[in-house]
Design an enzyme around this catalytic site. Structure first.
Site, PDB file in Angstrom:
ATOM      1  N   HIS A 144       0.823  -1.213  -0.114  1.00 28.62           N
ATOM      2  CA  HIS A 144       0.030  -0.016   0.135  1.00 28.62           C
ATOM      3  C   HIS A 144       0.952   1.414   0.132  1.00 28.62           C
ATOM      4  CE1 HIS A 144      -3.111   2.708   1.833  1.00 28.62           C
ATOM      5  NE2 HIS A 144      -2.159   3.454   2.024  1.00 28.62           N
ATOM      6  N   GLU A 145       1.848   1.231   0.914  1.00 27.48           N
ATOM      7  CA  GLU A 145       2.801   2.488   1.056  1.00 27.48           C
ATOM      8  C   GLU A 145       3.647   2.703  -0.200  1.00 27.48           C
ATOM      9  OE1 GLU A 145       2.216   4.782   3.315  1.00 27.48           O
ATOM     10  OE2 GLU A 145       1.080   3.454   4.355  1.00 27.48           O
ATOM     11  N   HIS A 148       1.860   4.452  -3.211  1.00 29.79           N
ATOM     12  CA  HIS A 148       1.796   5.753  -3.190  1.00 29.79           C
ATOM     13  C   HIS A 148       3.143   6.506  -3.756  1.00 29.79           C
ATOM     14  CE1 HIS A 148      -1.440   6.381  -0.562  1.00 29.79           C
ATOM     15  NE2 HIS A 148      -0.938   6.011   0.471  1.00 29.79           N
ATOM     16  N   GLU A 219      -5.836   7.027  -0.745  1.00 28.86           N
ATOM     17  CA  GLU A 219      -5.952   5.939   0.119  1.00 28.86           C
ATOM     18  C   GLU A 219      -6.583   4.916  -0.181  1.00 28.86           C
ATOM     19  OE1 GLU A 219      -3.908   5.818   2.398  1.00 28.86           O
ATOM     20  OE2 GLU A 219      -3.162   7.613   2.562  1.00 28.86           O
TER      21      GLU A 219
END
Length: 302
Positions: A144-145, A148, A219
């Site tokens: 997930h990070e 970004h 997100e």
């Protein structure tokens, strides 16, 4: 030769929102600086130098300042073999360069990414997160990070937040420095100076709302991209549920220290159950995120 795109699923919705946000923020920035120049004609060179300098500093150093503020400490593969191993697997899956890897000494279970580009990217996990998650759950959070970084929305959020910070500074200077008392009330310039705190507050509010709208979508986009890359949306959903449940057990003092950096975190930390920060949260609700992951899981199982 430019490097090929990563294997993270592209998100046109996110790209469109980033472009729109940057355009509106840029337009707002021009109007804001224009008002300052009109109000303080004699000081226009100083205004341009200061605002330009702040913008450059914000772009080049804000990610490092944020990482330092959250206690990120870069670690080697020898110091954190499991964390590095997980990052290596995600990089191989995504076909993207490895970011710097860091750990923050905090019992608040969380993770974040900073950086203007893939070359300057840093991915950090807290000791509280590493202690609580299973390997597949940790992989989902770190994927997930890293999405970004791949989608470059970290850099966009950094730039987009600048105007709000600048407007807040101008508002405080205007109120504390007594701009409004520097000229007579009947003087047009004095009246304009009286409006500076109000205009700055309006600019701050608009900038705040624009960045919040982008942040919530990004997100959800990161959750979706991570689930599709790893093929295990259930692991990310399990991590979200576990981290959310553990937040209630963290001391209020620790949560209060983490709260200012919620825009960067995997899951926001709130120091109070009933907080105005929840209304203007940088993240969608846990229910929204779990619902999306459930739909992705159903689609992948077909």
């Amino acid at each position: 030769m430019p490097r090929a795109r990563s294997r993270y699923a592209p998100d046109r919705g996110l790209t469109g929102r980033m472009v729109t946000t940057m355009f509106l923020i840029g337009l707002l920035y021009v109007v804001f600086v224009g008002v300052l120049l009109a109000a303080l004609r004699a000081s226009w060179p100083i205004i341009l130098i200061i605002t330009g300098g702040l913008f450059i500093a914000q772009f080049w150093f804000s990610d490092r300042i944020a990482a330092y503020g959250m206690g990120a400490r870069e670690v080697t593969p020898e110091q954190a073999p499991e964390l590095h191993g997980t990052i290596d697997r995600i990089c191989a899956l995504a076909d993207m360069p490895k970011p710097k890897v860091a750990i923050a000494e905090s019992d608040v279970p969380n993770a974040f990414a900073t950086g203007r580009s893939e070359k300057t990217a840093l991915v950090c996990a807290t000791t509280g997160l590493l202690r609580r998650l299973e390997p597949e759950e940790l992989e989902g959070v770190l994927a997930h990070e890293m999405s970004h970084v791949a989608h470059r929305d970290v850099a966009v959020m950094t730039i987009a937040s600048f105007l709000g910070v600048l407007a807040g500074i101008i508002t405080r200077i205007a109120l504390w420095g007594g701009f409004a008392r520097s000229r007579p009330g009947n003087d047009p310039a004095g009246i304009l100076l009286l409006l500076i705190p109000l205009i700055s507050a309006v600019v701050y509010a608009i900038s705040f709302l624009l960045t919040r709208l982008l942040s919530r979508y990004r997100e959800l986009s990161a959750d979706r991209a991570a689930a599709l890359l790893t093929g295990r949306p259930s692991a990310l959903a399990s991590a979200l549920t576990k981290v959310s449940g553990q937040m209630a057990r963290i001391p209020t003092e620790d949560l209060r220290k983490a709260e200012p950096y919620n825009a960067f975190y995997f899951l926001p930390a709130f120091s109070a159950k009933e907080s105005i920060g929840r209304i203007f949260s940088t993240h969608p609700t846990l229910e929204q995120r779990l619902d999306q992951l459930s739909r992705i899981s159903t689609d992948l199982s077909r």
